[in-house]
Design a protein around this motif. Structure first.
Motif, PDB file in Angstrom:
ATOM      1  N   MET A  79       0.831  -1.204   0.000  1.00  0.00           N
ATOM      2  CA  MET A  79       0.000   0.000   0.000  1.00  0.00           C
ATOM      3  C   MET A  79       0.867   1.256   0.000  1.00  0.00           C
ATOM      4  O   MET A  79       0.578   2.229  -0.697  1.00  0.00           O
ATOM      5  N   ALA A  80       1.960   1.245   0.769  1.00  0.00           N
ATOM      6  CA  ALA A  80       2.841   2.416   0.842  1.00  0.00           C
ATOM      7  C   ALA A  80       3.543   2.660  -0.490  1.00  0.00           C
ATOM      8  O   ALA A  80       3.716   3.812  -0.909  1.00  0.00           O
ATOM      9  N   ASP A  81       3.915   1.603  -1.180  1.00  0.00           N
ATOM     10  CA  ASP A  81       4.635   1.742  -2.449  1.00  0.00           C
ATOM     11  C   ASP A  81       3.708   2.175  -3.589  1.00  0.00           C
ATOM     12  O   ASP A  81       4.116   2.919  -4.491  1.00  0.00           O
ATOM     13  N   ASN A  82       2.463   1.714  -3.577  1.00  0.00           N
ATOM     14  CA  ASN A  82       1.570   1.935  -4.715  1.00  0.00           C
ATOM     15  C   ASN A  82       0.571   3.072  -4.530  1.00  0.00           C
ATOM     16  O   ASN A  82       0.138   3.678  -5.505  1.00  0.00           O
ATOM     17  N   GLU A  83       0.157   3.343  -3.274  1.00  0.00           N
ATOM     18  CA  GLU A  83      -0.837   4.385  -2.995  1.00  0.00           C
ATOM     19  C   GLU A  83      -1.982   4.335  -4.010  1.00  0.00           C
ATOM     20  O   GLU A  83      -2.225   5.290  -4.757  1.00  0.00           O
ATOM     21  N   PRO A  84      -2.716   3.228  -4.063  1.00  0.00           N
ATOM     22  CA  PRO A  84      -3.732   3.040  -5.113  1.00  0.00           C
ATOM     23  C   PRO A  84      -4.911   3.995  -5.002  1.00  0.00           C
ATOM     24  O   PRO A  84      -5.301   4.410  -3.917  1.00  0.00           O
ATOM     25  N   LEU A  85      -5.462   4.318  -6.161  1.00  0.00           N
ATOM     26  CA  LEU A  85      -6.656   5.144  -6.256  1.00  0.00           C
ATOM     27  C   LEU A  85      -7.780   4.344  -6.889  1.00  0.00           C
ATOM     28  O   LEU A  85      -7.549   3.419  -7.677  1.00  0.00           O
ATOM     29  N   LEU A  86      -9.010   4.719  -6.564  1.00  0.00           N
ATOM     30  CA  LEU A  86     -10.188   4.198  -7.240  1.00  0.00           C
ATOM     31  C   LEU A  86     -10.733   5.319  -8.111  1.00  0.00           C
ATOM     32  O   LEU A  86     -10.920   6.441  -7.626  1.00  0.00           O
ATOM     33  N   GLU A  87     -10.972   5.040  -9.387  1.00  0.00           N
ATOM     34  CA  GLU A  87     -11.325   6.097 -10.331  1.00  0.00           C
ATOM     35  C   GLU A  87     -12.669   5.857 -11.003  1.00  0.00           C
ATOM     36  O   GLU A  87     -13.002   4.718 -11.337  1.00  0.00           O
ATOM     37  N   LEU A  88     -13.408   6.946 -11.187  1.00  0.00           N
ATOM     38  CA  LEU A  88     -14.652   6.934 -11.952  1.00  0.00           C
ATOM     39  C   LEU A  88     -14.325   7.408 -13.359  1.00  0.00           C
ATOM     40  O   LEU A  88     -13.779   8.504 -13.536  1.00  0.00           O
ATOM     41  N   LYS A  89     -14.652   6.585 -14.388  1.00  0.00           N
ATOM     42  CA  LYS A  89     -14.280   6.916 -15.758  1.00  0.00           C
ATOM     43  C   LYS A  89     -15.499   6.937 -16.668  1.00  0.00           C
ATOM     44  O   LYS A  89     -16.411   6.129 -16.525  1.00  0.00           O
ATOM     45  N   ASP A  90     -15.512   7.899 -17.610  1.00  0.00           N
ATOM     46  CA  ASP A  90     -16.624   8.050 -18.539  1.00  0.00           C
ATOM     47  C   ASP A  90     -16.447   7.120 -19.747  1.00  0.00           C
ATOM     48  O   ASP A  90     -15.446   6.381 -19.822  1.00  0.00           O
ATOM     49  N   PRO A  91     -17.378   7.112 -20.696  1.00  0.00           N
ATOM     50  CA  PRO A  91     -17.277   6.209 -21.847  1.00  0.00           C
ATOM     51  C   PRO A  91     -16.018   6.404 -22.695  1.00  0.00           C
ATOM     52  O   PRO A  91     -15.625   5.494 -23.426  1.00  0.00           O
ATOM     53  N   ASN A  92     -15.389   7.579 -22.600  1.00  0.00           N
ATOM     54  CA  ASN A  92     -14.129   7.817 -23.311  1.00  0.00           C
ATOM     55  C   ASN A  92     -12.909   7.474 -22.472  1.00  0.00           C
ATOM     56  O   ASN A  92     -11.779   7.793 -22.836  1.00  0.00           O
ATOM     57  N   TYR A  93     -13.162   6.824 -21.344  1.00  0.00           N
ATOM     58  CA  TYR A  93     -12.126   6.378 -20.414  1.00  0.00           C
ATOM     59  C   TYR A  93     -11.359   7.546 -19.791  1.00  0.00           C
ATOM     60  O   TYR A  93     -10.209   7.423 -19.399  1.00  0.00           O
TER      61      TYR A  93
END
Length: 275
Positions: A79-93
């Motif tokens: 977790m410390a190395d990657n610091e992941p995010l969760l993303e909301l993306k539209d139809p064009n990504y």
């Protein structure tokens, strides 16, 4: 006993071996993924999308999916190395919104995103920035005035884990008339908490299509054969469905009217009952 030094050609990549990976930390990093669920499959611009995420990796000995959480000694450094995010993306990504992904002790994370009021219609997604996700897709469509309603009758008492149960769906037009032969696409998802490195059970109990009878009734019989009957944690089953109103047998300029519905059924824990 499993031999991690067996030649790479004899083992799938989902099982750890020293020729494919430098160490276990690299293995867990390669096998990490997100299982993503939304409360509905279709939304309108401006609505809120509720989601739940489960972080998974694989058992190095068996290749079976397991929860990736604080119980794993490599989790904190990952977790410390990657610091992941969760993303909301539209139809064009394109990324519309994001939030830092911080799973709880059971490897799960939940929250919500608000779809912009001027959102583009089409297929949207919730996904990780550094981790691939499964099932995080949903549609955004303009408002269509409903022409029917769906109600659900639950069992009088929540079932025990592994115990069969029935759900009864009733479909009526807004004028009160029963609608027969209505196509219902439905999915039943099991929700629970997983502890430590316990095997992960696919939460999708069923994902199929049914049709109402002449009285507008559809009976869904559920038998969760993959759930151990002696499990000691409470289970919650979520129902998500879409009903398509029948149309005359002729070409249509636009798709048939439909309505979405979601509900939850809370089960009982066997920990309060004698075995």
């Amino acid at each position: 006993m499993h031999d991690f030094n067996r030649p790479k050609r004899n083992l799938p990549r989902e099982i750890y071996n020293t020729e494919a990976y430098d160490d276990l930390e690299e293995f867990y990093d390669d096998q990490t993924k997100l299982q993503i669920y939304t409360d509905r499959g279709i939304y309108r611009p401006g609505q809120r999308v509720q989601y739940k995420v489960i972080m998974l990796t694989r058992d190095p000995s068996t290749g079976q999916n397991i929860v990736f959480s604080k119980a794993n000694k490599y989790f904190k450094s990952w977790m410390a190395d990657n610091e992941p995010l969760l993303e909301l993306k539209d139809p064009n990504y394109r990324t519309v919104d994001s939030i830092k992904l911080v799973p709880d002790d059971y490897g799960s994370f939940s929250g919500s995103f608000v779809i912009p009021k001027n959102a583009m219609t089409g297929q949207w997604s919730i996904d990780g920035d550094v981790i691939d996700g499964d099932n995080g897709y949903f549609k955004v469509e303009e408002y269509k005035r409903p022409t029917m309603e769906i109600t659900m009758e639950k069992p009088a008492e929540g079932p025990l884990p592994g115990e069969p149960f029935e759900l009864k769906l009733k479909v009526k037009s807004l004028s009160g008339a029963d609608l027969n032969r209505v196509k219902i696409t439905y999915q039943i998802i099991r929700e629970s908490n997983y502890f430590g490195n316990a095997p992960y059970i696919n939460p999708i109990v069923t994902d199929t299509i049914g049709y109402t009878d002449e009285k507008g009734l559809l009976v869904i019989k559920v038998n969760d054969v993959n759930l151990p009957k002696k499990i000691l944690i409470p289970i919650r089953n979520g129902l998500s469905l879409t009903g398509y109103q029948p149309q005359p047998q002729k070409p249509l300029a636009k798709p048939p009217a439909r309505i979405t519905h979601s509900a939850y059924l809370h089960g009982r824990s066997r920990s309060t009952f004698r075995q």
